[in-house]
Design a protein around this motif. Structure first.
Motif, PDB file in Angstrom:
ATOM      1  N   SER A  44      -3.942   8.834  -4.135  1.00 18.69           N
ATOM      2  CA  SER A  44      -4.306   9.184  -2.877  1.00 18.69           C
ATOM      3  C   SER A  44      -3.221   9.639  -2.028  1.00 18.69           C
ATOM      4  O   SER A  44      -3.084  10.430  -1.228  1.00 18.69           O
ATOM      5  N   TYR A  45      -2.194   8.672  -2.261  1.00 20.41           N
ATOM      6  CA  TYR A  45      -1.072   8.779  -1.067  1.00 20.41           C
ATOM      7  C   TYR A  45      -0.367  10.128  -1.364  1.00 20.41           C
ATOM      8  O   TYR A  45       0.117  10.721  -0.183  1.00 20.41           O
ATOM      9  N   SER A  47      -1.390  12.778  -2.387  1.00 25.47           N
ATOM     10  CA  SER A  47      -2.164  14.005  -2.366  1.00 25.47           C
ATOM     11  C   SER A  47      -2.174  14.703  -0.836  1.00 25.47           C
ATOM     12  O   SER A  47      -1.669  14.442   0.009  1.00 25.47           O
ATOM     13  N   TYR A  49      -3.699  15.856   2.399  1.00 25.72           N
ATOM     14  CA  TYR A  49      -4.730  15.600   3.258  1.00 25.72           C
ATOM     15  C   TYR A  49      -5.642  16.988   3.636  1.00 25.72           C
ATOM     16  O   TYR A  49      -6.731  16.881   3.817  1.00 25.72           O
ATOM     17  N   ARG A  52      -8.370  17.985   1.109  1.00 27.46           N
ATOM     18  CA  ARG A  52      -9.581  17.129   0.820  1.00 27.46           C
ATOM     19  C   ARG A  52     -10.795  18.074   1.440  1.00 27.46           C
ATOM     20  O   ARG A  52     -10.641  18.941   2.329  1.00 27.46           O
ATOM     21  N   VAL A 116      -3.924   4.167   3.698  1.00 33.59           N
ATOM     22  CA  VAL A 116      -3.866   3.884   2.216  1.00 33.59           C
ATOM     23  C   VAL A 116      -2.621   3.017   1.562  1.00 33.59           C
ATOM     24  O   VAL A 116      -2.743   2.290   0.880  1.00 33.59           O
TER      25      VAL A 116
END
Length: 178
Positions: A44-45, A47, A49, A52, A116
């Motif tokens: 998550s961190y 990736s 944004y 998305r 996150v």
């Protein structure tokens, strides 16, 4: 009395072994949860944004809207006889609006990464707290079983001492003919 002490010692050791096994199981589960949390954090961190699905939907919708707007501007310019400068100015406004959308998404991306990170740190703190509680619980079990074992030995020795004292006293009483 000696058998009671031996039995108490054996039971204390069995309880300690069971407690250690349960702690190993609990720690294994915590290790698994921590590994999953670490993987989720990394995926998550780190990736992008803007890649998305929700961000891409906003970007694609905006691009489509601005493309349609540009086509409408060219059509109106042709019909109304507007100058190329007028078309360029309106297209520049569209580009600025699209740029603003990217800036807003980038700011949201920073907030998202902060969330996150906070969720990750809270998850780590939770796992570490549960791990600490497991160690503390196990140490209490060791302490309590050890104290119970020593208490049983003390009671057995006290009982043995009382019996010995009674035997000695009865022997003295018989000799003194009380």
């Amino acid at each position: 009395m000696i058998l009671n002490s031996v039995f108490s010692g054996i039971m204390a050791r069995i309880q300690n072994n069971r407690a250690q096994e349960e702690q190993r199981k609990a720690l294994k589960i915590l290790d698994s949860e921590e590994k999953a949390l670490d993987e989720l954090f990394r995926s998550s961190y780190y990736s992008d944004y803007l890649q998305r699905a929700d961000s891409q939907n906003i970007i694609n919708s905006a691009k489509d809207m601005f493309m349609n707007n540009s086509n409408n501007l060219r059509s109106r310019a042709t019909i109304t006889g507007a100058t190329d400068e007028w078309v360029a100015t309106n297209q520049n406004l569209n580009n600025q609006a699209l740029s603003s959308i990217y800036s807003t998404l980038a700011a949201q991306g920073v907030n998202w990464k902060d969330n996150v990170m906070n969720n990750y740190l809270n998850g780590k703190a939770n796992i570490n707290g549960r791990r600490y509680a497991s160690f503390l619980g196990n140490s209490n079990i060791y302490q309590n079983s050890g104290l119970n074992y020593l208490s049983n030995i003390g009671q057995d020795l006290s009982g043995w001492d009382n019996r010995m004292s009674n035997l000695v006293m009865s022997g003295i009483s018989k000799k003194l003919k009380f």
